[in-house]
Design an enzyme around this catalytic site. Structure first.
Site, PDB file in Angstrom:
ATOM      1  N   LEU A 134       1.649  -1.400   4.632  1.00 20.46           N
ATOM      2  CA  LEU A 134       0.652  -0.783   3.168  1.00 20.46           C
ATOM      3  C   LEU A 134      -0.297   0.293   3.557  1.00 20.46           C
ATOM      4  O   LEU A 134      -0.748   0.108   4.679  1.00 20.46           O
ATOM      5  CB  LEU A 134       0.015  -2.058   2.710  1.00 20.46           C
ATOM      6  CG  LEU A 134       0.801  -3.324   2.362  1.00 20.46           C
ATOM      7  CD1 LEU A 134      -0.159  -4.230   1.745  1.00 20.46           C
ATOM      8  CD2 LEU A 134       1.889  -2.852   1.117  1.00 20.46           C
ATOM      9  N   ASP A 135      -0.514   1.104   2.638  1.00 15.87           N
ATOM     10  CA  ASP A 135      -1.360   2.234   2.955  1.00 15.87           C
ATOM     11  C   ASP A 135      -2.655   1.599   3.095  1.00 15.87           C
ATOM     12  O   ASP A 135      -3.063   0.560   2.499  1.00 15.87           O
ATOM     13  CB  ASP A 135      -1.448   3.063   1.808  1.00 15.87           C
ATOM     14  CG  ASP A 135      -0.408   3.927   1.652  1.00 15.87           C
ATOM     15  OD1 ASP A 135       0.697   4.078   2.314  1.00 15.87           O
ATOM     16  OD2 ASP A 135       0.129   4.417   0.198  1.00 15.87           O
ATOM     17  N   LYS A 136      -3.439   2.310   3.926  1.00 20.78           N
ATOM     18  CA  LYS A 136      -4.828   1.636   4.184  1.00 20.78           C
ATOM     19  C   LYS A 136      -5.607   1.111   2.919  1.00 20.78           C
ATOM     20  O   LYS A 136      -6.122   0.147   2.889  1.00 20.78           O
ATOM     21  CB  LYS A 136      -5.656   2.965   4.708  1.00 20.78           C
ATOM     22  CG  LYS A 136      -7.286   2.415   4.996  1.00 20.78           C
ATOM     23  CD  LYS A 136      -7.965   3.487   5.797  1.00 20.78           C
ATOM     24  CE  LYS A 136      -8.212   4.671   5.017  1.00 20.78           C
ATOM     25  NZ  LYS A 136      -9.505   4.142   3.750  1.00 20.78           N
TER      26      LYS A 136
END
Length: 289
Positions: A134-136
């Site tokens: 997942l993206d930050k």
């Protein structure tokens, strides 16, 4: 820490060469089998060394002794929202603003650092392998395999549902099938390109008003920023996603959450289905619509 896996030879593989049982039934990659052959007692059948050219017998017990691994990630104490855990996998609900892996600008404030601290505090030791990323600033479920076998067995075999808020009112669900590639002169931003790789996103409208739609999404392909890029391409960027045209007026990060996950357990064979609630900042938006 060494991991032992056990399998019973089924009638289907009675009298067949071991390589077929190891590859198809045990889901071992060719590379892993090669590594196990070099390890003392790496592959056993009924307590004796099993070679790939040997024949398996129905009802026999095959043991796979995975090699020991050492984590090189710096352990850092932190809070974990553990949704599920056993000796082979762990699933956590990642908060927004937390990177999954250490990178140049984030060396010690990542999920990998916290997982490493957690496992060492329990006397465990395994390499951090996130099956999904997942993206930050994307929140939600992250599945971590505790050994290479589970990581390989779960690759591309996990069904995930995402939840998001996008700008504008969507009347119904749909499918976005548009190729995605890197935007010219950018190392981060994706865009729809005829020369890009195929990408397919499905979405369903769960709730909407005149300005915001709450949607559920699932993917046929797993490209970087796929949901963010695709929703922007149809004129409905995610709230808070200023990288793809979304406004920061209501929220300061992209409203994307991996809320549901389903897969077959790589060792036990049972179906696992887990979910987690929306984070507070997204729940507040939902309450308004």
């Amino acid at each position: 820490m060494s991991k032992k896996l056990e399998f019973i030879v089924t009638d289907e593989y009675d009298g067949k060469k071991a390589i077929a049982f190891l590859r198809k039934h045990c889901n071992l990659s060719a590379r892993m089998i090669t590594q196990l052959k070099r390890k003392k007692d790496g592959i056993l059948m009924n307590g004796k060394i099993l070679r790939t050219v040997d024949f398996t017998q129905a009802g026999s017990r095959v043991e796979i002794n995975l090699p020991e691994e050492e984590s090189e990630i710096v352990p850092v104490a932190g809070n974990l929202d553990i949704v599920f855990e056993d000796e082979h996998i762990i699933i956590v609900n990642k908060p927004p603003s937390m990177p999954v892996h250490p990178v140049k600008q984030h060396q010690t404030n990542t999920l990998a650092n916290i997982i490493t601290y957690y496992m060492k505090s329990r006397g465990e030791n395994y390499v951090f392998r996130a099956v999904n990323r997942l993206d930050k600033d994307t929140s939600g479920l992250v599945l971590i395999a505790k050994n290479k076998f589970c990581a390989n067995a779960l690759k591309n075999k996990v069904d995930k549902n995402y939840f998001a808020f996008c700008h504008g009112k969507l009347e119904c669900g749909g499918t976005i099938s548009k190729p995605i590639g890197l935007k010219e002169d950018s190392k981060i931003v994706r865009c729809v390109l005829n020369s890009g790789t195929p990408a397919i996103t499905h979405y369903k409208v769960l709730s909407a008003n005149e300005e915001i739609s709450f949607i559920k999404l699932w993917l046929e392909t797993g490209k970087t920023h796929q949901i963010r890029c695709h929703m922007s391409s149809i004129g409905h960027p995610l709230l808070g996603d200023d990288l793809y045209g979304g406004s920061l007026e209501i929220i300061k990060r992209q409203t994307l959450h991996c809320g549901e996950m389903k897969f077959i357990h790589p060792v036990y064979g049972n179906e696992l289905s887990v979910n987690c609630e929306l984070p507070d900042d997204m729940q507040k938006i939902l309450d308004t619509i």
